[in-house]
Design an enzyme around this catalytic site. Sequence first.
Site, PDB file in Angstrom:
ATOM      1  N   ASP A  44       0.806  -1.209  -0.033  1.00  0.00           N
ATOM      2  CA  ASP A  44      -0.105  -0.086   0.088  1.00  0.00           C
ATOM      3  C   ASP A  44       0.827   1.248   0.001  1.00  0.00           C
ATOM      4  O   ASP A  44       1.014   1.577   0.958  1.00  0.00           O
ATOM      5  CB  ASP A  44      -0.975  -0.255   1.348  1.00  0.00           C
ATOM      6  CG  ASP A  44      -2.095   0.668   1.075  1.00  0.00           C
ATOM      7  OD1 ASP A  44      -2.163   1.441   0.150  1.00  0.00           O
ATOM      8  OD2 ASP A  44      -2.793   1.031   2.166  1.00  0.00           O
TER       9      ASP A  44
ATOM     10  N   GLU B 200      -6.413   5.039  -8.886  1.00  0.00           N
ATOM     11  CA  GLU B 200      -7.581   5.618  -8.565  1.00  0.00           C
ATOM     12  C   GLU B 200      -8.287   6.777  -9.380  1.00  0.00           C
ATOM     13  O   GLU B 200      -7.630   7.636  -9.789  1.00  0.00           O
ATOM     14  CB  GLU B 200      -7.501   6.269  -6.843  1.00  0.00           C
ATOM     15  CG  GLU B 200      -8.859   6.790  -6.469  1.00  0.00           C
ATOM     16  CD  GLU B 200      -8.859   6.297  -5.125  1.00  0.00           C
ATOM     17  OE1 GLU B 200      -9.868   6.737  -4.199  1.00  0.00           O
ATOM     18  OE2 GLU B 200      -7.947   5.579  -4.114  1.00  0.00           O
TER      19      GLU B 200
ATOM     20  N   LYS C 136      -9.595   2.031  -9.230  1.00  0.00           N
ATOM     21  CA  LYS C 136     -10.182   2.163  -7.844  1.00  0.00           C
ATOM     22  C   LYS C 136     -11.206   3.171  -8.033  1.00  0.00           C
ATOM     23  O   LYS C 136     -11.052   4.335  -8.615  1.00  0.00           O
ATOM     24  CB  LYS C 136      -9.012   2.522  -6.975  1.00  0.00           C
ATOM     25  CG  LYS C 136      -8.145   1.584  -6.658  1.00  0.00           C
ATOM     26  CD  LYS C 136      -7.129   2.079  -5.485  1.00  0.00           C
ATOM     27  CE  LYS C 136      -7.659   2.215  -4.189  1.00  0.00           C
ATOM     28  NZ  LYS C 136      -6.576   2.556  -3.074  1.00  0.00           N
TER      29      LYS C 136
ATOM     30  N   THR D 125     -13.004   0.772  -3.689  1.00  0.00           N
ATOM     31  CA  THR D 125     -12.560   1.460  -2.323  1.00  0.00           C
ATOM     32  C   THR D 125     -13.356   2.010  -1.436  1.00  0.00           C
ATOM     33  O   THR D 125     -14.733   2.207  -1.743  1.00  0.00           O
ATOM     34  CB  THR D 125     -11.259   2.137  -2.578  1.00  0.00           C
ATOM     35  OG1 THR D 125     -10.376   2.611  -1.471  1.00  0.00           O
ATOM     36  CG2 THR D 125     -11.498   3.411  -3.562  1.00  0.00           C
TER      37      THR D 125
ATOM     38  N   PHE E  25     -11.995  -1.448   4.601  1.00  0.00           N
ATOM     39  CA  PHE E  25     -11.005  -0.367   5.357  1.00  0.00           C
ATOM     40  C   PHE E  25     -11.247  -0.820   6.823  1.00  0.00           C
ATOM     41  O   PHE E  25     -12.085  -0.568   7.359  1.00  0.00           O
ATOM     42  CB  PHE E  25     -11.044   1.049   5.244  1.00  0.00           C
ATOM     43  CG  PHE E  25     -10.818   1.582   3.866  1.00  0.00           C
ATOM     44  CD1 PHE E  25     -10.493   0.792   2.801  1.00  0.00           C
ATOM     45  CD2 PHE E  25     -10.431   2.814   3.840  1.00  0.00           C
ATOM     46  CE1 PHE E  25     -10.059   1.449   1.755  1.00  0.00           C
ATOM     47  CE2 PHE E  25      -9.445   3.583   2.735  1.00  0.00           C
ATOM     48  CZ  PHE E  25      -9.527   2.617   1.782  1.00  0.00           C
TER      49      PHE E  25
END
Length: 337
Positions: A27, A106, A142, A167, A189
């Site tokens: 990440d 993203e 994303k 996400t 998350f």
Amino acid sequence: MSVSPVKRQKMESVLDQLKHHTTVVADTGDFNAIDEYKPLDATTNPSLILAAAQMPAYQELVDDAVAYGKKLGGSEEEQIKNACDKLFVLFGAEILKRIPGRVSTEVDARLSFDKEGMIQRARRLIDLYKEAGIGKDRILIKLSSTWEGIQAGRVLEAEYGIHCNMTLLFSFAQAVACAEAGVTLISPFVGRILDWYVANGDKKTYEPSEDPGVKSVTKIYNYYKKFGYKTIVMGASFRNTGEIKALTGCDYLTISPKLLAELSKEHGKLTPTLSVKEAQACNLEKIHLDEKAFRWLHNEDQMAVEKLSDGIRKFAADAIKLETMLKVDVISRSCHL
């Protein structure tokens, strides 16, 4: 001379053992961390790209992105938007040189409630990767897990063969809708869920197995495996290694360099906690969510409502900071022409 499995386990770090049960994803936008921990895949977001773009080592990528924006021309706003997209793709392309798998890139969080806007931006990013000689099979786009984002994911997967990573996922409703949309991967998350419960409840510490984020991902994993959904579950946003170890066996886990370092230095036996066999034995009921049912069920989860909107705002704020940084370069370049 062969090493017995028991001795090998004693020698292996927790990170090495984790890789036997779960696909480990980095990440980060920092190439050095990717080189060091050798993950299969890597994920980026506006916050990570912003942090990396401010490092002197990556100034050349920023310069290339700004030059690309200038070359395409148009208004200053269009130049910055194009430079921003190009920067995301330049980082992604560099990361792909270092990993065997896929990189997640993203779509602007400010498009979170604009289905068509997300589809167009996703296709634009894929086109930029294609220009760089990279096929769409190595990219995950994303998207925010709003109703609009999930439906954009449905279209991108079914009509364009573009793989999506959903996400900012906090609720069971979001997870069910993503599975029904047939997206490639979701990123629930973990740490941000824990943050909310610590901030809003009396309990300030949790054992890993009782961590609200761990419990959320465990339920989603079990639901997907029980009912045969192909969507990959990738736990994200960890606050400590205890959360990661408590999700050993999950399809994928995306982990920050700091926690990868901790896991690489830790030894001791790591036992899988999630498995398809146990998931299939779970007592869960299959549900179907149309838009009205989704909005209601998601709205019933106060934590998820607050963390989704907060996450969109934070990613949008970092996207604006990144654009502001690029704007300075665009203006500077214009002055020197």
